[in-house]
Motif scaffolding. Structure first.
Motif, short mmCIF file in Angstrom:
data_model
loop_
_atom_site.label_atom_id
_atom_site.label_comp_id
_atom_site.label_asym_id
_atom_site.label_seq_id
_atom_site.Cartn_x
_atom_site.Cartn_y
_atom_site.Cartn_z
N LYS A 214 0.32 -0.93 0.13
CA LYS A 214 0.08 -0.04 0.06
C LYS A 214 1.29 1.83 -0.07
CE LYS A 214 -0.39 0.16 5.29
NZ LYS A 214 -1.58 -0.16 6.55
N TYR A 215 2.49 1.14 0.32
CA TYR A 215 3.01 2.26 0.43
C TYR A 215 3.89 2.35 -0.46
CZ TYR A 215 1.94 1.66 5.38
OH TYR A 215 2.02 1.93 6.68
N LEU A 216 3.88 1.44 -1.18
CA LEU A 216 5.18 1.44 -2.50
C LEU A 216 3.68 1.66 -3.70
CD1 LEU A 216 6.56 -2.40 -2.40
CD2 LEU A 216 7.40 -0.29 -1.55
N GLU A 217 2.74 1.76 -3.46
CA GLU A 217 1.76 2.09 -4.39
C GLU A 217 1.59 3.50 -4.55
OE1 GLU A 217 -2.27 0.22 -3.78
OE2 GLU A 217 -1.65 -1.91 -4.20
N ARG A 218 2.31 4.46 -3.36
CA ARG A 218 2.61 5.96 -3.98
C ARG A 218 3.06 6.16 -4.71
NH1 ARG A 218 4.22 6.78 2.40
NH2 ARG A 218 1.63 6.61 3.36
N PRO A 219 2.15 7.57 -5.60
CA PRO A 219 2.83 7.67 -6.66
C PRO A 219 4.11 8.39 -6.36
CG PRO A 219 0.56 9.75 -7.00
CD PRO A 219 0.54 7.86 -5.51
N ASN A 220 4.10 9.15 -5.74
CA ASN A 220 5.64 10.28 -5.06
C ASN A 220 6.36 9.25 -4.52
OD1 ASN A 220 3.66 9.92 -2.86
ND2 ASN A 220 4.77 11.39 -1.78
N LEU A 221 6.72 8.55 -4.66
CA LEU A 221 7.53 6.52 -4.48
C LEU A 221 8.22 6.15 -5.38
CD1 LEU A 221 10.18 6.13 -2.44
CD2 LEU A 221 7.85 4.49 -1.20
N ASP A 222 9.82 6.11 -5.78
CA ASP A 222 10.51 5.36 -6.55
C ASP A 222 11.54 4.60 -5.45
OD1 ASP A 222 8.79 5.88 -9.03
OD2 ASP A 222 10.01 7.86 -9.26
N ILE A 223 11.60 3.29 -6.15
CA ILE A 223 12.72 2.30 -5.55
C ILE A 223 13.27 1.97 -6.22
CG2 ILE A 223 13.34 1.16 -4.00
CD1 ILE A 223 10.81 1.33 -2.47
N PHE A 224 14.42 1.88 -6.56
CA PHE A 224 15.65 1.28 -7.77
C PHE A 224 16.91 0.14 -6.96
CE2 PHE A 224 16.48 5.56 -10.62
CZ PHE A 224 15.05 5.45 -11.15
N TYR A 225 16.07 -0.97 -7.65
CA TYR A 225 16.57 -2.42 -6.45
C TYR A 225 18.16 -2.34 -7.15
CZ TYR A 225 11.77 -2.54 -5.01
OH TYR A 225 10.71 -2.08 -4.56
N ASN A 226 18.90 -3.07 -6.23
CA ASN A 226 20.73 -3.15 -6.68
C ASN A 226 21.30 -2.16 -7.73
OD1 ASN A 226 19.98 -6.39 -6.71
ND2 ASN A 226 18.19 -5.98 -8.53
N ALA A 227 21.33 -0.84 -6.90
CA ALA A 227 21.47 0.81 -7.69
C ALA A 227 22.50 0.50 -5.87
CB ALA A 227 20.65 1.59 -7.06
N PHE A 228 24.21 0.66 -6.57
CA PHE A 228 25.48 0.36 -5.49
C PHE A 228 25.40 2.15 -5.62
CE2 PHE A 228 29.98 0.64 -4.71
CZ PHE A 228 29.69 -0.25 -3.06
N VAL A 229 25.43 2.99 -4.58
CA VAL A 229 25.89 4.34 -4.65
C VAL A 229 27.55 4.12 -5.05
CG1 VAL A 229 25.79 6.07 -3.19
CG2 VAL A 229 23.82 5.11 -4.22
N THR A 230 28.41 4.76 -5.12
CA THR A 230 29.00 5.51 -5.23
C THR A 230 29.29 6.22 -3.89
OG1 THR A 230 29.56 6.22 -7.47
CG2 THR A 230 29.65 3.40 -6.74
N ARG A 231 29.25 7.57 -4.68
CA ARG A 231 29.92 8.60 -4.32
C ARG A 231 28.44 9.92 -4.36
NH1 ARG A 231 33.50 11.70 -7.01
NH2 ARG A 231 32.30 11.69 -8.98
N VAL A 232 28.55 10.62 -3.56
CA VAL A 232 27.46 11.75 -3.96
C VAL A 232 28.43 12.97 -3.78
CG1 VAL A 232 25.81 10.77 -1.94
CG2 VAL A 232 28.04 12.37 -0.92
N ILE A 233 27.52 13.80 -4.23
CA ILE A 233 28.56 14.98 -5.23
C ILE A 233 28.06 16.64 -5.36
CG2 ILE A 233 29.37 16.02 -7.59
CD1 ILE A 233 29.33 13.32 -8.49
#
Length: 566
Positions: A214-233
Motif C-alpha cells: 500500500k505504500y509502494l503504490e504511492r505515486p510519489n515514491l520510486d525505488i531502484f533496486y540493485n543500485a550501488f551508490v558510489t559517491r555523493v557530489i
C-alpha cells in the motif's frame, strides 16, 4: 523525473523515512537500494533461519580486519544486503533502551528532542503489539500502556515455549536476579520476556512494515533496486545535490547520476555511510590525501569513534531432546518443523532467537567492581542502564551434533573504539572495518563479571541437573572458578569474542557549532548543505542492548524534523 529527496539505502532508517516523507503527496522521493527486492525470500521470512543461515546473497559479507586483542582473528560482520537492510537478517531483538540513554543523547547533542520523554511517543507510534504465534496468555509479560497498537511495525512476545523458560523463571529472586515485567518501559534492569520483530510467526522487516504494497503504490515514491551508490557530489560549492551509482547486476553498465532538488539523505548504515562519504571526499583531509581522493569537505571524524557491543557464546552439552539443535542437525526434523510453519505459522520455526533475557549492572559492593569503577569510571548512561546482558539460548552448541544449552554474554557500554575506513589498494571496494575489540581493559573486566554472574546464576537447581559437559574451552574456565587465576577465562574471551552487530557512532551527532562529530542534532552534515545522515551511525553510543529499535525511533523523529523544515 525530478526528485525532491533522494534516499541512499533502504534499511531500517531508509524505509522509515521513505514512508513518512511520502505521506505528503507533494514530496517526491527516490530510494536507491543496493540489494534486491525483499518479497518471497523464505530465508528472511522464517524467524528460525537466523540459526539455519541466511544466504550470502542478502549479506554484504563484511569481515573485520585482524583484531589484535582477539588473538588476531578476523571476525564476520554481517550487514543486510536486501530491501529492509539488516532487519531482514538480524536476531529480531526489540530493545528500545532506557530513559538514561536518551537523556544522555539529548545532553550530548544539546537537543531535548532526543530525550526519553520525546522519543517514547515515537516508539509507541511505530509499533503494533500483537499476540504471539502460539496465542499464549501474555498477562504479566509486558506492560500494554507503553506499547502501540496502530504502527507499521508488528511485534510480539515469544511464540514457542521452551523448557529453559521455566528454569530461568525458577532461578529469579527479588534482589540479585529480579524479574522485570517489561524492559521497554525505560528501565531495562532485570530479567524479562523478549519482544521480537515477529508477527504471526513471520519476521517483520523494515521493508515488510514501512514499504508494504500500500505504500509502494504511492505515486510519489520510486525505488531502484540493485543500485550501488558510489559517491555523493556537490555540483555547486558546499551543496551536495547529486548521487552517483551503478547497477549491481551489470558490471559493464556506465555509472549513472541523479540530482535531488531539495536534499540527499544517507541511510546506508554505520559501515556503508562512512564508506560512501570518504569516497565522496568528505572526511579527514590527511586520510583522503593518503588515498589520493580529493577533499571536498574536511570532516575529521567520519568513520571514527566506532563502537559496538562485544558478545560471546558459551555452551554446555545437555541430555535433552527439547533443544532446537535437532533442527540444525536432522533433516527430517527440520522438514517437519518447516511443514508446521508453512501450514500454520507456528512451532519452533516461528520463534525468535531468545525467549528470556537478563540485563544487569555489576555488583558495586564487590571490591573488584569497585576497582573497575575507580579505574575506568562508569560509561553507562545512568543507573537505569545495564553493564552487561545474559541471553538464554535453547541450543546452538558446537560441534554440530548433540544437544546444548548456550548463554550469550554482552558488554553493553564498551570503552573500546574503532573505525571504518577505505582500503588504500581499492578504495571503492569493501571497507576496512575495525571495531578494535577489547582494546580497553575495561571491556575484558566487564565480560569477566558477566561470566561470573552467569556461572552463579546456573549454580543451583534446576540448572545443575540439566547442564552436562561444558564445551569449547569452558571446562578450564569453570575449573579455575574461586581462584584469582583468570588466564583461562581471558583466553576464552579473546578466542570467543564476536561482533554484536550493533555498530554506531561512525557519523556521530554533536551540538550545533561543535568542532567535533559529523552531524548536527537535526542530522545535517556539519559544514555542508543538502546532505543529512539518518541511520545508526549518528548515535554516539548504543542505547540499551541493541540498535534496531533505536534506529526505527531515530528515523521516525528525523522524518518529522525534515517535514518541519518544509
Amino acid at each position: 523525473m525530478n526528485y525532491l529527496i533522494i534516499l541512499i539505502e533502504g534499511g531500517v532508517a531508509g524505509s522509515v523515512v521513505a514512508n513518512r516523507l511520502t505521506e505528503n503527496s507533494t514530496i517526491n522521493v527516490l530510494l536507491l537500494e543496493a540489494g534486491p527486492f525483499h518479497k518471497d525470500v523464505i530465508e528472511t521470512t522464517i524467524p528460525f533461519y537466523f540459526w539455519l543461515g541466511i544466504p550470502d546473497t542478502y549479506n554484504w559479507n563484511y569481515t573485520t580486519i585482524e583484531q589484535e586483542n582477539a588473538n588476531n582473528r578476523t571476525i564476520s560482520y554481517p550487514r543486510g544486503h536486501i530491501l529492509g537492510g539488516s532487519s531482514a537478517i538480524n536476531g529480531m531483538v526489540y530493545d528500545r533502551g532506557t530513559t538514561d540513554d536518551y537523556d544522555k543523547i539529548a545532553n550530548i547533542t544539546g537537543d531535548s528532542g532526543w530525550n526519553w520523554e520525546n522519543m517514547l511517543k515515537y516508539f509507541e507510534k511505530l509499533e503494533t503489539f500483537g499476540p504471539p504465534a502460539d496465542r499464549h496468555d501474555t498477562m504479566g509479560q509486558y506492560n500494554p500502556s507503553f506499547h502501540g497498537l496502530s504502527g507499521p511495525l508488528n511485534v510480539s512476545l515469544p511464540g514457542f515455549s521452551q523448557n529453559i523458560d521455566a528454569f530461568v523463571l525458577q532461578t529469579l529472586n527479588n534482589r540479585t536476579y529480579p524479574y522485570t515485567e517489561d524492559p521497554n518501559t525505560g528501565t531495562e534492569l532485570g530479567f524479562g520476556w523478549q519482544v521480537s520483530t515477529i508477527h504471526k510467526g513471520t519476521r517483520t522487516t523494515a521493508a515488510t512494515a514501512y514499504l508494504a504494497d500500500k505504500y509502494l503504490e504511492r505515486p510519489n515514491l520510486d525505488i531502484f533496486y540493485n543500485a550501488f551508490v558510489t559517491r555523493v557530489i556537490a555540483s555547486n560549492g558546499s551543496t551536495i545535490d547529486t548521487v552517483e551509482f551503478h547497477p549491481v547486476t551489470d558490471n559493464e553498465a556506465p555509472t549513472l547520476s541523479i540530482r535531488a532538488s531539495r536534499e540527499i539523505v544517507m541511510s546506508a548504515g554505520s559501515v556503508n555511510t562512512p564508506h560512501i562519504l570518504l569516497n565522496s571526499g568528505i572526511g579527514d583531509n590527511a586520510t583522503l590525501m593518503s588515498l589520493n581522493i580529493t577533499t571536498v569537505h574536511h570532516l575529521p571524524e567520519v568513520g571514527k569513534n566506532m563502537s559496538d557491543t562485544t558478545v560471546m557464546y558459551v555452551s554446555w552439552e545437555v541430555n535433552s531432546t527439547e533443544t532446537f539443535d535437532i533442527l540444525l542437525n536432522n533433516n527430517t526434523a527440520r522438514a517437519e518443523a518447516f511443514a508446521e510453519w508453512n501450514a500454520t505459522r507456528t512451532g519452533r520455526m516461528a520463534n525468535g532467537v531468545i525467549n528470556l533475557s537478563g540485563l544487569l549492572r555489576m555488583n558495586d559492593s564487590d571490591p573488584e567492581v569497585q576497582n573497575i569503577r575507580q579505574q575506568f569510571g562508569d560509561p553507562d548512561a545512568g543507573i537505569t542502564a545495564a553493564d552487561f546482558e545474559m541471553l538464554f539460548i535453547n541450543g546452538l552448541g558446537s560441534p554440530s551434533n548433540g544437544s546444548y544449552f548456550t548463554m550469550l554474554f554482552g558488554v553493553l557500554s564498551p570503552l573500546s573504539r574503532g573505525s571504518v575506513t577505505l582500503n588504500a589498494s581499492n578504495p571503492a571496494g569493501p571497507p576496512l572495518v575495525d571495531p578494535n575489540y577489547l582494546a580497553s581493559k575495561y571491556d575484558t573486566l566487564v565480560m569477566r563479571q558477566a561470566l561470573l554472574t552467569g556461572f552463579n546464576f546456573l549454580s543451583t537447581e534446576p540448572w545443575t541437573s540439566y547442564l552436562g559437559t561444558p564445551v569449547n574451552g569452558l571446562a578450564e574456565v569453570i575449573a579455575a572458578l574461586g581462584t584469582d587465576n583468570f588466564t583461562a577465562m581471558d583466553d576464552l574471551i579473546r578466542n570467543g569474542i564476536q561482533n554484536g552487530a550493533h555498530l554506531v557512532s561512525t557519523s556521530a551527532m554533536s551540538p550545533y557549532g561543535a568542532d567535533w562529530g559529523v552531524v548536527d542534532p537535526d542530522l545535517h552534515v556539519k559544514g555542508l548543505q543538502g546532505l543529512r545522515i539518518i541511520d545508526a551511525s549518528v548515535l554516539p553510543f548504543v542505547p540499551g542492548g541493541a540498535t534496531q529499535l533505536p534506529t526505527y525511533g531515530l528515523a521516525e523523529r528525523a522524518s518529522d524534523v525534515i517535514k518541519s523544515s518544509w
